[in-house]
Design a protein around this motif. Structure first.
Motif, PDB file in Angstrom:
ATOM      1  N   TRP A  61      -0.795  83.370  -3.248  1.00  6.73           N
ATOM      2  CA  TRP A  61      -1.709  84.160  -4.078  1.00  6.73           C
ATOM      3  C   TRP A  61      -0.975  85.319  -4.752  1.00  6.73           C
ATOM      4  N   LEU A  62      -0.119  86.020  -4.012  1.00  5.11           N
ATOM      5  CA  LEU A  62       0.577  87.177  -4.572  1.00  5.11           C
ATOM      6  C   LEU A  62       1.503  86.780  -5.717  1.00  5.11           C
ATOM      7  N   ILE A  63       2.232  85.685  -5.558  1.00  9.02           N
ATOM      8  CA  ILE A  63       3.179  85.281  -6.597  1.00  9.02           C
ATOM      9  C   ILE A  63       2.464  84.806  -7.850  1.00  9.02           C
ATOM     10  N   GLY A  64       1.358  84.095  -7.683  1.00 10.41           N
ATOM     11  CA  GLY A  64       0.670  83.541  -8.849  1.00 10.41           C
ATOM     12  C   GLY A  64      -0.521  84.316  -9.345  1.00 10.41           C
ATOM     13  N   ARG A  65      -0.769  85.514  -8.784  1.00 10.23           N
ATOM     14  CA  ARG A  65      -2.022  86.214  -9.077  1.00 10.23           C
ATOM     15  C   ARG A  65      -2.166  86.625 -10.543  1.00 10.23           C
ATOM     16  N   ARG A  66      -1.061  86.855 -11.253  1.00 12.72           N
ATOM     17  CA  ARG A  66      -1.149  87.323 -12.642  1.00 12.72           C
ATOM     18  C   ARG A  66      -1.172  86.178 -13.660  1.00 12.72           C
ATOM     19  N   LEU A  67      -1.034  84.966 -13.193  1.00 12.28           N
ATOM     20  CA  LEU A  67      -1.087  83.834 -14.116  1.00 12.28           C
ATOM     21  C   LEU A  67      -2.520  83.567 -14.550  1.00 12.28           C
ATOM     22  N   PRO A  68      -2.740  83.149 -15.793  1.00 13.58           N
ATOM     23  CA  PRO A  68      -4.097  82.844 -16.255  1.00 13.58           C
ATOM     24  C   PRO A  68      -4.679  81.649 -15.509  1.00 13.58           C
ATOM     25  N   THR A  69      -5.975  81.668 -15.320  1.00  9.91           N
ATOM     26  CA  THR A  69      -6.649  80.589 -14.605  1.00  9.91           C
ATOM     27  C   THR A  69      -7.794  80.026 -15.444  1.00  9.91           C
ATOM     28  N   ILE A 144      -6.528  75.395   4.897  1.00  9.21           N
ATOM     29  CA  ILE A 144      -5.339  76.048   4.341  1.00  9.21           C
ATOM     30  C   ILE A 144      -4.792  75.268   3.153  1.00  9.21           C
ATOM     31  N   GLU A 145      -4.633  73.966   3.320  1.00  7.24           N
ATOM     32  CA  GLU A 145      -4.006  73.156   2.270  1.00  7.24           C
ATOM     33  C   GLU A 145      -4.877  73.055   1.028  1.00  7.24           C
ATOM     34  N   GLU A 146      -6.181  72.945   1.209  1.00  7.64           N
ATOM     35  CA  GLU A 146      -7.064  72.875   0.035  1.00  7.64           C
ATOM     36  C   GLU A 146      -7.089  74.202  -0.708  1.00  7.64           C
ATOM     37  N   PHE A 147      -7.067  75.304   0.032  1.00 11.53           N
ATOM     38  CA  PHE A 147      -7.079  76.607  -0.635  1.00 11.53           C
ATOM     39  C   PHE A 147      -5.802  76.820  -1.439  1.00 11.53           C
ATOM     40  N   ILE A 148      -4.677  76.366  -0.895  1.00 12.64           N
ATOM     41  CA  ILE A 148      -3.400  76.536  -1.603  1.00 12.64           C
ATOM     42  C   ILE A 148      -3.306  75.605  -2.801  1.00 12.64           C
TER      43      ILE A 148
END
Length: 325
Positions: A61-69, A144-148
């Motif tokens: 989450w921290l690494i990808g948090r600023r990417l558009p969704t 865990i895996e589905e959330f990721i």
């Protein structure tokens, strides 16, 4: 922007893998200091794996948090459609499990000369408590895996279109298992669960599907193996059973194997009947460059992730072969 996004997503996969291993090794060292005689207990191994897996969620989450969704539109899935997804996914699991088995067997033989393929997960579950297997594989791991893979990664892949989101997340999910027996069917299951997210917009559906798949695919076979029975069958049926599951297997193993073949057939029929309903939406944005496989894969982070998965899968073969000697 396009290449940067896939570089960041690849980086999150590498960082997640690294975090899981660092946390696992750290916890193992702590446990060795506290109770060294129990570190070889497979129940402890699975418990430490669960904690280490959980630690990867904030990293992704921290690494990808600023990417558009772009989030899929939410809709309900009928009981009938859920059953279709389940039977296609369950049958596909076994079809590609056989493929993975023979790929693993061939590579294991070429690398080690061993005829029996190494499957670290199967070996670990042989002596693990059924309660631990049920909790980890049917509750903790699916969540865990589905959330990721179907939430954090998937939402950040959706701006590039449905096909890219399903293919990238499915391939990343399959490779993340780093087990040659699991990778083929895990990739296919990743595609199916990705499409389920597109249909519903909710990971609770894929968590439930994932939990059922692990229950039937991992928990039930272990339960049968530990509680199988021998039944006197007519000579013709006994010959059929010996040919299908082997002379050393019991009656429940025979029934389960028959069910597996039925599920594979049902999956093929259902897929052929419903394939016309498969629909993918294009990317909702215009991009400055075409979104190609070359753009997605040929960057340092994704190449490093793929190489890491390959190396770890091959290393597992040598470690497993060494443990068998």
């Amino acid at each position: 922007m396009e290449k940067r996004t896939f570089t960041i997503l690849g980086l999150s996969l590498i960082a997640g893998f690294a975090t899981m291993n660092v946390v696992y090794l750290t916890l193992s060292l702590v446990f060795i200091m506290i109770s060294p005689e129990r570190i070889a207990d497979p129940n402890i191994t699975m418990l430490l794996t669960a904690v280490a897996s959980l630690s990867t969620v904030p990293v992704f989450w921290l690494i990808g948090r600023r990417l558009p969704t772009v989030q899929p539109l939410k809709s309900n899935l009928s009981g009938k459609d859920f059953a279709v997804f389940f039977f296609i996914a369950m049958g596909s699991t076994y079809i590609f499990n056989y493929i993975g088995y023979y790929i693993n067997a061939g590579i294991t033989y070429l690398l080690t000369g061993e005829a029996e393929p190494v499957n670290a997960v199967a070996e670990m579950t042989e002596t693990t408590s059924l309660a631990v297997i049920l909790v980890y594989m049917c509750i903790i791991a699916p969540i865990i895996e589905e959330f990721i893979f179907r939430k954090i990664l998937f939402d950040r892949l959706r701006p590039f279109g449905d096909r890219v989101a399903i293919l990238y997340s499915g391939l990343a999910f399959g490779l993340y298992h780093m087990n040659l027996s699991q990778i083929p069917y895990a990739i296919v299951i990743g595609f199916i669960l990705g499409y389920a997210v597109l249909r519903t917009g909710r990971i609770r559906t894929t968590i439930l599907l994932h939990a059922f798949l692990n229950f039937i695919g991992s928990f039930v076979p272990t339960l049968i193996e530990r509680n199988d029975i021998t039944v006197d069958l007519p000579p013709a049926l006994q010959s059929f059973s010996d040919a299908l599951v082997g002379a050393d297997e019991g009656f429940f193993s025979l029934l389960f194997t028959i069910m597996v073949f039925v599920l594979m057939g049902v999956a093929i029929v259902l897929f052929l009947r419903h394939r016309h309903r498969i629909n993918f939406q294009p990317a909702p944005f215009r991009f400055t460059v075409p979104i190609t496989g070359r753009l997605i894969v040929l960057n340092w982070s994704n190449i490093l992730y793929i190489l890491t998965c390959v190396v770890m899968s091959v290393a597992a073969i040598f470690l497993g072969a060494g443990a068998l000697e």
